[in-house]
Design a protein around this motif. Sequence first.
Motif, PDB file in Angstrom:
ATOM      1  N   ASP A 150      66.022  36.668  42.310  1.00 38.39           N
ATOM      2  CA  ASP A 150      66.823  35.442  42.283  1.00 38.39           C
ATOM      3  C   ASP A 150      66.202  34.398  41.350  1.00 38.39           C
ATOM      4  OD1 ASP A 150      64.672  35.459  44.132  1.00 38.39           O
ATOM      5  OD2 ASP A 150      65.448  33.648  45.100  1.00 38.39           O
ATOM      6  N   LEU A 151      64.879  34.534  41.095  1.00 36.56           N
ATOM      7  CA  LEU A 151      64.206  33.553  40.240  1.00 36.56           C
ATOM      8  C   LEU A 151      63.840  34.122  38.867  1.00 36.56           C
ATOM      9  CD1 LEU A 151      61.782  31.861  42.816  1.00 36.56           C
ATOM     10  CD2 LEU A 151      63.916  30.955  41.884  1.00 36.56           C
ATOM     11  N   VAL A 152      63.371  35.368  38.849  1.00 39.04           N
ATOM     12  CA  VAL A 152      62.881  35.963  37.599  1.00 39.04           C
ATOM     13  C   VAL A 152      63.700  37.221  37.302  1.00 39.04           C
ATOM     14  CG1 VAL A 152      60.913  37.212  36.612  1.00 39.04           C
ATOM     15  CG2 VAL A 152      60.552  34.997  37.690  1.00 39.04           C
ATOM     16  N   ASP A 153      64.257  37.294  36.084  1.00 35.50           N
ATOM     17  CA  ASP A 153      65.146  38.419  35.743  1.00 35.50           C
ATOM     18  C   ASP A 153      64.409  39.731  35.526  1.00 35.50           C
ATOM     19  OD1 ASP A 153      67.228  36.668  35.860  1.00 35.50           O
ATOM     20  OD2 ASP A 153      67.236  36.238  33.703  1.00 35.50           O
ATOM     21  N   PHE A 154      63.272  39.656  34.815  1.00 36.29           N
ATOM     22  CA  PHE A 154      62.528  40.884  34.514  1.00 36.29           C
ATOM     23  C   PHE A 154      61.113  40.536  34.084  1.00 36.29           C
ATOM     24  CE2 PHE A 154      64.723  39.527  30.675  1.00 36.29           C
ATOM     25  CZ  PHE A 154      63.753  39.615  29.694  1.00 36.29           C
ATOM     26  N   VAL A 155      60.256  41.565  34.046  1.00 37.82           N
ATOM     27  CA  VAL A 155      58.869  41.419  33.611  1.00 37.82           C
ATOM     28  C   VAL A 155      58.702  42.286  32.366  1.00 37.82           C
ATOM     29  CG1 VAL A 155      56.450  41.768  34.300  1.00 37.82           C
ATOM     30  CG2 VAL A 155      58.166  41.212  36.033  1.00 37.82           C
ATOM     31  N   ARG A 197      59.732  50.831  35.511  1.00 36.04           N
ATOM     32  CA  ARG A 197      59.463  50.794  36.950  1.00 36.04           C
ATOM     33  C   ARG A 197      59.639  49.358  37.453  1.00 36.04           C
ATOM     34  NH1 ARG A 197      54.256  54.468  37.488  1.00 36.04           N
ATOM     35  NH2 ARG A 197      55.027  54.806  39.589  1.00 36.04           N
ATOM     36  N   TYR A 198      59.264  49.118  38.705  1.00 39.83           N
ATOM     37  CA  TYR A 198      59.532  47.820  39.330  1.00 39.83           C
ATOM     38  C   TYR A 198      58.273  47.278  39.986  1.00 39.83           C
ATOM     39  CZ  TYR A 198      64.337  49.279  38.663  1.00 39.83           C
ATOM     40  OH  TYR A 198      65.516  49.698  38.093  1.00 39.83           O
ATOM     41  N   MET A 199      58.129  45.965  39.970  1.00 43.11           N
ATOM     42  CA  MET A 199      56.969  45.333  40.605  1.00 43.11           C
ATOM     43  C   MET A 199      57.010  45.588  42.117  1.00 43.11           C
ATOM     44  SD  MET A 199      55.091  43.856  38.325  1.00 43.11           S
ATOM     45  CE  MET A 199      54.065  42.594  39.072  1.00 43.11           C
ATOM     46  N   PRO A 200      55.826  45.773  42.728  1.00 43.82           N
ATOM     47  CA  PRO A 200      55.767  46.012  44.180  1.00 43.82           C
ATOM     48  C   PRO A 200      56.422  44.859  44.956  1.00 43.82           C
ATOM     49  CG  PRO A 200      53.618  46.372  43.161  1.00 43.82           C
ATOM     50  CD  PRO A 200      54.498  45.779  42.104  1.00 43.82           C
ATOM     51  N   GLY A 201      57.042  45.187  46.050  1.00 39.58           N
ATOM     52  CA  GLY A 201      57.573  44.179  46.970  1.00 39.58           C
ATOM     53  C   GLY A 201      58.829  43.491  46.477  1.00 39.58           C
ATOM     54  N   GLN A 202      58.728  42.760  45.380  1.00 37.63           N
ATOM     55  CA  GLN A 202      59.862  41.969  44.900  1.00 37.63           C
ATOM     56  C   GLN A 202      60.796  42.748  43.970  1.00 37.63           C
ATOM     57  OE1 GLN A 202      60.651  39.111  46.041  1.00 37.63           O
ATOM     58  NE2 GLN A 202      58.784  38.411  47.034  1.00 37.63           N
ATOM     59  N   HIS A 203      60.336  43.902  43.515  1.00 34.67           N
ATOM     60  CA  HIS A 203      61.176  44.814  42.728  1.00 34.67           C
ATOM     61  C   HIS A 203      61.769  44.204  41.460  1.00 34.67           C
ATOM     62  CE1 HIS A 203      61.710  47.327  46.646  1.00 34.67           C
ATOM     63  NE2 HIS A 203      60.478  47.272  46.200  1.00 34.67           N
ATOM     64  N   LEU A 204      60.968  43.403  40.767  1.00 37.39           N
ATOM     65  CA  LEU A 204      61.415  42.922  39.451  1.00 37.39           C
ATOM     66  C   LEU A 204      61.269  44.090  38.478  1.00 37.39           C
ATOM     67  CD1 LEU A 204      59.334  39.602  39.413  1.00 37.39           C
ATOM     68  CD2 LEU A 204      61.707  39.904  40.169  1.00 37.39           C
ATOM     69  N   PRO A 205      62.281  44.354  37.638  1.00 37.85           N
ATOM     70  CA  PRO A 205      62.174  45.481  36.707  1.00 37.85           C
ATOM     71  C   PRO A 205      61.182  45.183  35.575  1.00 37.85           C
ATOM     72  CG  PRO A 205      64.219  44.273  36.366  1.00 37.85           C
ATOM     73  CD  PRO A 205      63.561  43.652  37.558  1.00 37.85           C
ATOM     74  N   ILE A 206      60.506  46.226  35.107  1.00 32.32           N
ATOM     75  CA  ILE A 206      59.516  46.071  34.032  1.00 32.32           C
ATOM     76  C   ILE A 206      60.057  46.700  32.749  1.00 32.32           C
ATOM     77  CG2 ILE A 206      57.137  46.592  33.314  1.00 32.32           C
ATOM     78  CD1 ILE A 206      56.568  47.006  36.416  1.00 32.32           C
ATOM     79  N   HIS A 207      60.052  45.914  31.682  1.00 33.55           N
ATOM     80  CA  HIS A 207      60.556  46.400  30.389  1.00 33.55           C
ATOM     81  C   HIS A 207      59.494  46.244  29.302  1.00 33.55           C
ATOM     82  CE1 HIS A 207      64.511  46.622  32.123  1.00 33.55           C
ATOM     83  NE2 HIS A 207      64.558  45.318  32.362  1.00 33.55           N
ATOM     84  N   ALA A 208      59.792  46.797  28.130  1.00 34.31           N
ATOM     85  CA  ALA A 208      58.911  46.617  26.970  1.00 34.31           C
ATOM     86  C   ALA A 208      59.054  45.177  26.462  1.00 34.31           C
ATOM     87  CB  ALA A 208      59.304  47.602  25.876  1.00 34.31           C
ATOM     88  N   PRO A 209      58.002  44.633  25.836  1.00 33.77           N
ATOM     89  CA  PRO A 209      58.040  43.231  25.381  1.00 33.77           C
ATOM     90  C   PRO A 209      59.183  42.917  24.404  1.00 33.77           C
ATOM     91  CG  PRO A 209      55.778  44.023  25.394  1.00 33.77           C
ATOM     92  CD  PRO A 209      56.652  45.217  25.688  1.00 33.77           C
ATOM     93  N   ALA A 233      61.835  34.875  32.691  1.00 30.62           N
ATOM     94  CA  ALA A 233      61.266  36.231  32.730  1.00 30.62           C
ATOM     95  C   ALA A 233      59.765  36.067  32.965  1.00 30.62           C
ATOM     96  CB  ALA A 233      61.546  36.962  31.426  1.00 30.62           C
ATOM     97  N   ALA A 234      59.039  37.173  33.068  1.00 29.67           N
ATOM     98  CA  ALA A 234      57.590  37.097  33.293  1.00 29.67           C
ATOM     99  C   ALA A 234      56.888  38.039  32.335  1.00 29.67           C
ATOM    100  CB  ALA A 234      57.253  37.446  34.734  1.00 29.67           C
ATOM    101  N   TYR A 235      55.633  37.700  31.984  1.00 29.20           N
ATOM    102  CA  TYR A 235      54.852  38.567  31.096  1.00 29.20           C
ATOM    103  C   TYR A 235      53.664  39.163  31.843  1.00 29.20           C
ATOM    104  CZ  TYR A 235      53.131  40.610  26.838  1.00 29.20           C
ATOM    105  OH  TYR A 235      52.750  41.525  25.889  1.00 29.20           O
ATOM    106  N   GLY A 236      53.557  40.503  31.803  1.00 28.80           N
ATOM    107  CA  GLY A 236      52.396  41.200  32.365  1.00 28.80           C
ATOM    108  C   GLY A 236      52.660  41.729  33.759  1.00 28.80           C
ATOM    109  N   LEU A 261      58.938  31.821  30.358  1.00 30.32           N
ATOM    110  CA  LEU A 261      58.205  33.069  30.554  1.00 30.32           C
ATOM    111  C   LEU A 261      57.005  32.779  31.452  1.00 30.32           C
ATOM    112  CD1 LEU A 261      58.219  35.995  29.657  1.00 30.32           C
ATOM    113  CD2 LEU A 261      56.938  35.336  27.630  1.00 30.32           C
ATOM    114  N   LEU A 262      57.062  33.304  32.668  1.00 30.84           N
ATOM    115  CA  LEU A 262      55.965  33.102  33.622  1.00 30.84           C
ATOM    116  C   LEU A 262      54.834  34.065  33.268  1.00 30.84           C
ATOM    117  CD1 LEU A 262      54.776  32.029  36.318  1.00 30.84           C
ATOM    118  CD2 LEU A 262      56.120  33.808  37.491  1.00 30.84           C
ATOM    119  N   LEU A 263      53.671  33.525  32.991  1.00 28.82           N
ATOM    120  CA  LEU A 263      52.548  34.366  32.566  1.00 28.82           C
ATOM    121  C   LEU A 263      51.818  34.931  33.776  1.00 28.82           C
ATOM    122  CD1 LEU A 263      50.830  32.551  29.560  1.00 28.82           C
ATOM    123  CD2 LEU A 263      51.799  34.843  29.600  1.00 28.82           C
TER     124      LEU A 263
END
Length: 409
Positions: A336-341, A351-363, A316-319, A374-376
């Motif tokens: 395909d690499l990161v499930d969510f941010v 909402r979703y990150m621009p371009g790659q459309h990773l979903p954004i959730h609460a921490p 997953a990713a943070y921020g 966790l990719l920072l």
Amino acid sequence: MTPSTVGCRVCGATDLEVFLDLGRTPLADRLVSDPGGGEREPTYPLEVAFCPQCTLVQILETVEPETLFQDDYPYYSSFSPALMEHTRRNVDDVIAERGLGPDSFVVEPASNDGYLLAVYREHGIPVLGIDPAEGPATAAAERGVPTINTFFTRSLADELVAEGRRADVIHANNVLAHVADTNGFVSAIAALLKPDGVAVIEVPYLRDLIAHCEFDTIYHEHLCYFSVTALDHLFSRHGLILYDLRELAIHGGSLRLFVSRGESRRPAVDALLTEERRVGMDRAEFYRDFHRRVDEVRTRLSTMLRGLRAEGRRIAAYGAAAKGSTLINYVGIGPDLVDFVVDRNVHKQGRYMPGQHLPIHAPERLLAEQPDHLLLLAWNFADEIMEQQAEYRARGGRFIVPVPEPRIV
Ligand code: JHZ
Ligand code: ZN
């Protein structure tokens, strides 16, 4: 390097040299609400150039400011406790150094949600915020920070001066690089300051961007990337003196600049000017191998993430940071690499990150799903985030810091 035909934003020179091309990317703060809904996401070229005349580093593309900042701008400064702490110390210092009180007047272009001016208000000092983004400007007004919901321009400064409202202090944090009319903005500061007033301006420092390979901080909101050499030239064009500065750790390395009409120069300014000449920041050669270093980070990060994924790890990713958008789009980090941010900013969640459309959730999602890595994306707040996520780490979670070189901690 490719010669460019666009003129320098500050001096107008036309012999700019492009030294980095990040391809076409979507707008970094334009989060997507419905990725399956056929919403067309525009992309814009992202090329970085050096001006051999005034040494300014800049991108060539200018996206209309209304598109970037006015409508649905999701960045709210108050969501970062470390930034709040940084701001409170800054304000306390300025109040003490300038002896400010109830008769003083503090103005802040790009006041966002009023996080900085609110501190002056606590001290009973009159303030005025100016910000084009409606959501943050409304939030500022709601917390009692008077705010004009518009862009800061020379004509607005002239109107305030005509009303007798000149400023003792102008704060301008992380906005100078964002304005399309750089000269107009600085001339507005010059006009609005009282004769003995001071402008306290924070900008990310180009030396740190290059040294730490912070290429992800390049996106369309950031039109300029400043050295002290370029800043000194910019202010002197408008009768202002860059008389002092401080280096700050915030945002991957920033400068706090003190600018006025008459103060005499402190040694810190000359020290950095000399240092920049010594390392060659005033010459095109200095920037020439940056693209190679950027591509090395891209390859290593991509290889690392693909390797982890191949081993069956969940990432997953943070921020949902603006810089995260450059990173994921340039490196090619998709679902395909990161499930969510995850992000604390409630305006970004769902909402979703621009371009790659990773979903954004609460921490909170992190502990619920406990991804292996966790990719920072907000690596500039690494210490703060790792501290907050001590439990995730205690349960075996690992952090991936992407720059200056990808590493797992
Ligand atoms: P953050 C912003 O860029 C916007 P961004 C802007 N373009 C600019 O110039 C720079 O700042 C200077 C979240 N977060 O601040 C908040 C948590 O969720 O590095 C943010 O969405 N929990 C005007 O967007 C993101 O991370 C936390 O504990 O690249 C950080 O974004 C913390 C600390 C942050 O800047
Ligand atoms: Zn120039």
